[in-house]
Design an enzyme around this catalytic site. Structure first.
Site, PDB file in Angstrom:
ATOM      1  N   LYS A   1       0.835  -1.200   0.000  1.00 10.05           N
ATOM      2  CA  LYS A   1       0.000   0.000   0.000  1.00 10.05           C
ATOM      3  C   LYS A   1       0.873   1.255   0.000  1.00 10.05           C
ATOM      4  O   LYS A   1       1.873   1.304   0.704  1.00 10.05           O
ATOM      5  CB  LYS A   1      -0.897   0.022   1.237  1.00 10.05           C
ATOM      6  CG  LYS A   1      -1.933  -1.086   1.239  1.00 10.05           C
ATOM      7  CD  LYS A   1      -2.785  -1.040   2.492  1.00 10.05           C
ATOM      8  CE  LYS A   1      -1.988  -1.270   3.753  1.00 10.05           C
ATOM      9  NZ  LYS A   1      -2.823  -1.465   4.950  1.00 10.05           N
TER      10      LYS A   1
ATOM     11  N   THR B   1      -7.357  10.308   7.858  1.00  9.05           N
ATOM     12  CA  THR B   1      -6.984   9.013   7.272  1.00  9.05           C
ATOM     13  C   THR B   1      -6.949   7.911   8.329  1.00  9.05           C
ATOM     14  O   THR B   1      -6.306   6.885   8.141  1.00  9.05           O
ATOM     15  CB  THR B   1      -5.598   9.105   6.593  1.00  9.05           C
ATOM     16  OG1 THR B   1      -4.667   9.613   7.555  1.00  9.05           O
ATOM     17  CG2 THR B   1      -5.625   9.998   5.370  1.00  9.05           C
TER      18      THR B   1
ATOM     19  N   GLY C   1      -7.873   4.739   9.929  1.00  6.95           N
ATOM     20  CA  GLY C   1      -8.603   3.533   9.533  1.00  6.95           C
ATOM     21  C   GLY C   1      -8.617   3.253   8.040  1.00  6.95           C
ATOM     22  O   GLY C   1      -9.359   2.375   7.581  1.00  6.95           O
ATOM     23  N   THR C   2      -7.775   3.945   7.274  1.00  2.65           N
ATOM     24  CA  THR C   2      -7.760   3.695   5.820  1.00  2.65           C
ATOM     25  C   THR C   2      -7.392   2.246   5.510  1.00  2.65           C
ATOM     26  O   THR C   2      -7.998   1.614   4.652  1.00  2.65           O
ATOM     27  CB  THR C   2      -6.767   4.627   5.090  1.00  2.65           C
ATOM     28  OG1 THR C   2      -5.515   4.586   5.780  1.00  2.65           O
ATOM     29  CG2 THR C   2      -7.285   6.042   5.011  1.00  2.65           C
ATOM     30  N   GLY C   3      -6.376   1.732   6.218  1.00  4.50           N
ATOM     31  CA  GLY C   3      -5.903   0.371   5.925  1.00  4.50           C
ATOM     32  C   GLY C   3      -6.953  -0.675   6.269  1.00  4.50           C
ATOM     33  O   GLY C   3      -7.170  -1.636   5.515  1.00  4.50           O
ATOM     34  N   CYS C   4      -7.613  -0.491   7.413  1.00  6.89           N
ATOM     35  CA  CYS C   4      -8.666  -1.435   7.823  1.00  6.89           C
ATOM     36  C   CYS C   4      -9.792  -1.430   6.795  1.00  6.89           C
ATOM     37  O   CYS C   4     -10.272  -2.484   6.359  1.00  6.89           O
ATOM     38  CB  CYS C   4      -9.248  -1.034   9.184  1.00  6.89           C
ATOM     39  SG  CYS C   4      -8.036  -0.900  10.501  1.00  6.89           S
TER      40      CYS C   4
HETATM   41  N1  LIG Z   1      -4.104  10.667   1.309  1.00  4.98           N
HETATM   42  C1  LIG Z   1      -4.547   9.636   0.573  1.00  4.98           C
HETATM   43  N2  LIG Z   1      -5.177   9.854  -0.603  1.00  4.98           N
HETATM   44  C2  LIG Z   1      -5.643   8.819  -1.356  1.00  4.98           C
HETATM   45  N3  LIG Z   1      -5.500   7.530  -0.992  1.00  4.98           N
HETATM   46  C3  LIG Z   1      -4.868   7.238   0.160  1.00  4.98           C
HETATM   47  C4  LIG Z   1      -4.351   8.275   1.009  1.00  4.98           C
HETATM   48  N4  LIG Z   1      -3.788   7.689   2.107  1.00  4.98           N
HETATM   49  C5  LIG Z   1      -3.945   6.357   1.959  1.00  4.98           C
HETATM   50  N5  LIG Z   1      -4.579   6.081   0.774  1.00  4.98           N
HETATM   51  C6  LIG Z   1      -4.949   4.751   0.282  1.00  4.98           C
HETATM   52  O1  LIG Z   1      -5.606   4.097   1.361  1.00  4.98           O
HETATM   53  C7  LIG Z   1      -5.321   2.703   1.356  1.00  4.98           C
HETATM   54  C8  LIG Z   1      -4.693   2.327   2.690  1.00  4.98           C
HETATM   55  O2  LIG Z   1      -3.312   2.674   2.653  1.00  4.98           O
HETATM   56  P1  LIG Z   1      -2.443   3.117   3.901  1.00  4.98           P
HETATM   57  O3  LIG Z   1      -1.022   3.016   3.450  1.00  4.98           O
HETATM   58  O4  LIG Z   1      -2.932   4.447   4.399  1.00  4.98           O
HETATM   59  O5  LIG Z   1      -2.838   2.021   4.963  1.00  4.98           O
HETATM   60  P2  LIG Z   1      -2.508   1.942   6.503  1.00  4.98           P
HETATM   61  O6  LIG Z   1      -1.298   2.739   6.824  1.00  4.98           O
HETATM   62  O7  LIG Z   1      -2.460   0.495   6.823  1.00  4.98           O
HETATM   63  O8  LIG Z   1      -3.755   2.605   7.222  1.00  4.98           O
HETATM   64  P3  LIG Z   1      -4.158   2.623   8.804  1.00  4.98           P
HETATM   65  O9  LIG Z   1      -2.978   2.135   9.596  1.00  4.98           O
HETATM   66  O10 LIG Z   1      -4.572   4.023   9.129  1.00  4.98           O
HETATM   67  O11 LIG Z   1      -5.342   1.723   8.932  1.00  4.98           O
HETATM   68  C9  LIG Z   1      -4.416   2.488   0.135  1.00  4.98           C
HETATM   69  O12 LIG Z   1      -5.221   2.146  -0.964  1.00  4.98           O
HETATM   70  C10 LIG Z   1      -3.776   3.860  -0.072  1.00  4.98           C
HETATM   71  O13 LIG Z   1      -3.326   4.036  -1.395  1.00  4.98           O
HETATM   72  C1  LIG Z   2      -8.294  -1.580  16.727  1.00 10.03           C
HETATM   73  C2  LIG Z   2      -7.435  -1.009  15.654  1.00 10.03           C
HETATM   74  N1  LIG Z   2      -7.088  -1.792  14.611  1.00 10.03           N
HETATM   75  C3  LIG Z   2      -6.318  -1.288  13.612  1.00 10.03           C
HETATM   76  C4  LIG Z   2      -5.866   0.013  13.657  1.00 10.03           C
HETATM   77  C5  LIG Z   2      -4.975   0.552  12.535  1.00 10.03           C
HETATM   78  O1  LIG Z   2      -5.542   1.599  11.882  1.00 10.03           O
HETATM   79  C6  LIG Z   2      -6.267   0.812  14.764  1.00 10.03           C
HETATM   80  N2  LIG Z   2      -5.871   2.108  14.873  1.00 10.03           N
HETATM   81  N3  LIG Z   2      -7.030   0.265  15.732  1.00 10.03           N
END
Ligand SMILES: Nc1ncnc2c1ncn2[C@@H]1O[C@H](COP(=O)(O)OP(=O)(O)OP(=O)(O)O)[C@@H](O)[C@H]1O
Ligand SMILES: Cc1ncc(CO)c(N)n1
Length: 273
Positions: A175, A207, A209-212
């Protein structure tokens, strides 16, 4: 009517933007019946994590047994797993029930820096869970932790994807949320080639919770019978809409908008543009 069913095995975010709450909201928005097995409660809001309270491995295994004996999931995702013994219990139950379509979001650290996975649990995650996975979705810091590499250059990111693929999953999605640049670019590696998914990077603090949300959307797609590529395409649109149309709540890193994708589709007569 048969409905697709998806299971999330993850931690609770009391603030509702990440963790099990983000996963269940995403499943619901994508028309999939959501189930959950909780690994830990976190006291959390948009400002950070104020407390982490893990369940026992037995409590996690018993939730999975309740689901496995009655409600077979069509796809499963994992998020915050916290400890080696919880991971062992989960891997054992997933193998026992033979659940496929497993998406692993290797959650390690919350955006504010709080640890959501003990340092000594990383080897267990790789050894016990990665070989069961269809897709693993590391962000760049997680990929660095998994490979011991420093990831700045595009070729290094590709090499890290190959190394993580060698740890056992069918596919890896690197990602790009944490990279700089005008585009948010994710790279899917399936053992032979790379597929790029990219969108315009949105300048925002919201942003959390984007990854979740992204991995939950992939899981929902798989549960519905989409191919991995199709599921990632929908998930990318889902997360882009959720970041773009932010809700403006909380005074820290706000949550994404889980309603946005469906609202846009209904405004456009079912078509997302
Ligand atoms: N500012 C942004 N604009 C557009 N897309 C984004 C942005 N930030 C993250 N993304 C997208 O969101 C998705 C999750 O990526 P990210 O790298 O943020 O995950 P993460 O760090 O595991 O998130 P978190 O730990 O907050 O749950 C990917 O598809 C990424 O390309
Ligand atoms: C409970 C939980 N799971 C995953 C993440 C990662 O975004 C968070 N901040 N909290």
């Amino acid at each position: 009517m048969t409905i697709a069913k998806a299971l999330t095995i993850a931690g609770s975010d009391s603030g509702g933007g990440a963790g099990i709450q983000a996963d269940l909201k995403t499943f619901q928005e994508l028309g999939v019946y959501g189930m959950s097995a909780l690994t830990a409660a976190t006291a959390q809001n948009t400002l950070g994590v104020q407390g982490v309270f893990p369940l026992t491995p037995e409590a996690v295994a018993r939730q999975l047994d309740s689901i496995g004996k009655d409600l077979t999931p069509d796809a499963v995702k994992t998020g915050m797993l916290f400890s080696a013994d919880i991971i062992e219990a989960i891997a054992d139950r997933i193998a026992h029930y033979g659940w496929g379509n497993l998406v692993i979001d290797p959650v390690m650290v919350a955006k504010g820096g709080a640890s959501l996975l003990k340092a000594d649990a990383v080897t267990t995650l790789i050894r016990d869970l990665f070989p069961l996975a269809l897709i693993i979705t590391p962000n760049l810091p997680e990929a660095e932790m998994l490979t011991g590499m420093q990831l700045y250059k595009a070729e290094d990111i590709r090499e890290a994807a190959r190394r993580i693929h060698n740890m056992g999953p069918d596919m890896v999605i690197m990602k790009g949320g944490h990279a700089g640049g005008e585009l948010a670019r994710d790279l899917l590696y399936d053992g032979t080639g790379f597929t790029v998914f990219e969108s315009l990077r949105i300048r925002t603090e919201a942003t959390h919770g984007t990854g979740c949300t992204y991995s939950a959307a992939i899981t929902a797609g798989l549960a519905s019978g989409l191919s991995a590529i199709e599921a990632v395409r929908v998930a990318k649109d889902f997360i882009q809409a959720a970041i773009e149309d932010s809700l403006g709540i909380g005074s820290g890193h706000g949550p994404t908008n889980h309603f946005a994708y469906r609202q846009r589709r209904s405004q456009n007569g079912g078509v997302l543009n």
